[in-house]
Design a protein around this motif. Structure first.
Motif, PDB file in Angstrom:
ATOM      1  N   LYS A 171       1.762  -7.076  -4.372  1.00  0.00           N
ATOM      2  CA  LYS A 171       1.251  -7.797  -3.210  1.00  0.00           C
ATOM      3  C   LYS A 171       1.218  -6.875  -2.002  1.00  0.00           C
ATOM      4  CE  LYS A 171       2.022 -11.963  -0.500  1.00  0.00           C
ATOM      5  NZ  LYS A 171       2.907 -13.118  -0.276  1.00  0.00           N
ATOM      6  N   LYS A 172       0.174  -7.007  -1.197  1.00  0.00           N
ATOM      7  CA  LYS A 172       0.035  -6.218   0.022  1.00  0.00           C
ATOM      8  C   LYS A 172      -0.064  -7.175   1.202  1.00  0.00           C
ATOM      9  CE  LYS A 172      -2.909  -2.739   2.139  1.00  0.00           C
ATOM     10  NZ  LYS A 172      -4.101  -1.911   1.979  1.00  0.00           N
ATOM     11  N   THR A 173       0.786  -6.960   2.201  1.00  0.00           N
ATOM     12  CA  THR A 173       0.740  -7.751   3.423  1.00  0.00           C
ATOM     13  C   THR A 173       0.386  -6.812   4.572  1.00  0.00           C
ATOM     14  OG1 THR A 173       3.075  -7.435   3.964  1.00  0.00           O
ATOM     15  CG2 THR A 173       2.544  -9.282   2.515  1.00  0.00           C
ATOM     16  N   PRO A 174       0.124  -7.325   5.763  1.00  0.00           N
ATOM     17  CA  PRO A 174      -0.223  -6.440   6.884  1.00  0.00           C
ATOM     18  C   PRO A 174       0.855  -5.409   7.235  1.00  0.00           C
ATOM     19  CG  PRO A 174      -0.826  -8.690   7.409  1.00  0.00           C
ATOM     20  CD  PRO A 174      -0.061  -8.733   6.112  1.00  0.00           C
ATOM     21  N   LEU A 175       2.123  -5.688   6.929  1.00  0.00           N
ATOM     22  CA  LEU A 175       3.197  -4.764   7.302  1.00  0.00           C
ATOM     23  C   LEU A 175       3.957  -4.154   6.129  1.00  0.00           C
ATOM     24  CD1 LEU A 175       4.734  -6.732  10.300  1.00  0.00           C
ATOM     25  CD2 LEU A 175       3.132  -4.834  10.373  1.00  0.00           C
ATOM     26  N   SER A 176       3.788  -4.689   4.916  1.00  0.00           N
ATOM     27  CA  SER A 176       4.597  -4.201   3.796  1.00  0.00           C
ATOM     28  C   SER A 176       3.897  -4.387   2.455  1.00  0.00           C
ATOM     29  CB  SER A 176       5.942  -4.929   3.770  1.00  0.00           C
ATOM     30  OG  SER A 176       5.735  -6.305   3.560  1.00  0.00           O
ATOM     31  N   TYR A 177       4.528  -3.798   1.438  1.00  0.00           N
ATOM     32  CA  TYR A 177       4.096  -3.950   0.053  1.00  0.00           C
ATOM     33  C   TYR A 177       5.211  -4.636  -0.716  1.00  0.00           C
ATOM     34  CZ  TYR A 177       0.692  -0.268   1.094  1.00  0.00           C
ATOM     35  OH  TYR A 177      -0.313   0.478   1.634  1.00  0.00           O
ATOM     36  N   ARG A 178       4.880  -5.520  -1.639  1.00  0.00           N
ATOM     37  CA  ARG A 178       5.856  -6.097  -2.570  1.00  0.00           C
ATOM     38  C   ARG A 178       5.698  -5.322  -3.862  1.00  0.00           C
ATOM     39  NH1 ARG A 178      10.270  -9.177  -2.493  1.00  0.00           N
ATOM     40  NH2 ARG A 178       9.291 -10.510  -0.929  1.00  0.00           N
ATOM     41  N   ILE A 179       6.790  -4.684  -4.307  1.00  0.00           N
ATOM     42  CA  ILE A 179       6.742  -3.904  -5.545  1.00  0.00           C
ATOM     43  C   ILE A 179       7.606  -4.578  -6.602  1.00  0.00           C
ATOM     44  CG2 ILE A 179       6.233  -1.709  -4.425  1.00  0.00           C
ATOM     45  CD1 ILE A 179       9.246  -1.030  -4.918  1.00  0.00           C
ATOM     46  N   GLN A 180       7.256  -4.336  -7.855  1.00  0.00           N
ATOM     47  CA  GLN A 180       8.009  -4.887  -8.976  1.00  0.00           C
ATOM     48  C   GLN A 180       8.519  -3.745  -9.837  1.00  0.00           C
ATOM     49  OE1 GLN A 180       5.729  -7.250 -11.722  1.00  0.00           O
ATOM     50  NE2 GLN A 180       7.521  -8.449 -12.274  1.00  0.00           N
ATOM     51  N   ARG A 181       9.823  -3.761 -10.095  1.00  0.00           N
ATOM     52  CA  ARG A 181      10.436  -2.740 -10.945  1.00  0.00           C
ATOM     53  C   ARG A 181      10.207  -3.084 -12.411  1.00  0.00           C
ATOM     54  NH1 ARG A 181      14.992  -3.961  -7.259  1.00  0.00           N
ATOM     55  NH2 ARG A 181      14.976  -2.369  -5.635  1.00  0.00           N
ATOM     56  N   MET A 182      10.551  -2.146 -13.275  1.00  0.00           N
ATOM     57  CA  MET A 182      10.382  -2.340 -14.718  1.00  0.00           C
ATOM     58  C   MET A 182      11.219  -3.510 -15.238  1.00  0.00           C
ATOM     59  SD  MET A 182       8.224  -0.035 -15.704  1.00  0.00           S
ATOM     60  CE  MET A 182       8.428   0.412 -17.397  1.00  0.00           C
TER      61      MET A 182
END
Length: 69
Positions: free
Chosen positions: A28-39
């Motif tokens: 997910k990409k927001t105006p201020l950050s990224y949401r990342i998912q680990r393995m």
């Protein structure tokens, strides 16, 4: 970062801390950050301005191994 791609990321986590995440997927990409998912399925937010180094992981079909771009 682009959604759905896998990256190795180095980023600042505090005033004097640098953290590394390997083989994480941007979900997910927001105006201020990224949401990342680990393995392992856990997620984390990383701010756009905190990223120091970003390498996209490219999987090679012939060997089945991952390499950095």
């Amino acid at each position: 970062m682009q959604i759905g791609k896998i990256y190795n990321v180095a980023f600042t986590a505090g005033r004097y801390e640098i953290e590394y995440e390997r083989s994480v997927k941007c979900i997910k990409k927001t105006p201020l950050s990224y949401r990342i998912q680990r393995m392992d399925g856990t997620t984390r937010l990383i701010g756009h301005d905190c990223i120091l180094e970003l390498k996209e992981i490219v999987e090679t079909a012939s060997f089945g191994a991952a390499s950095t771009k």
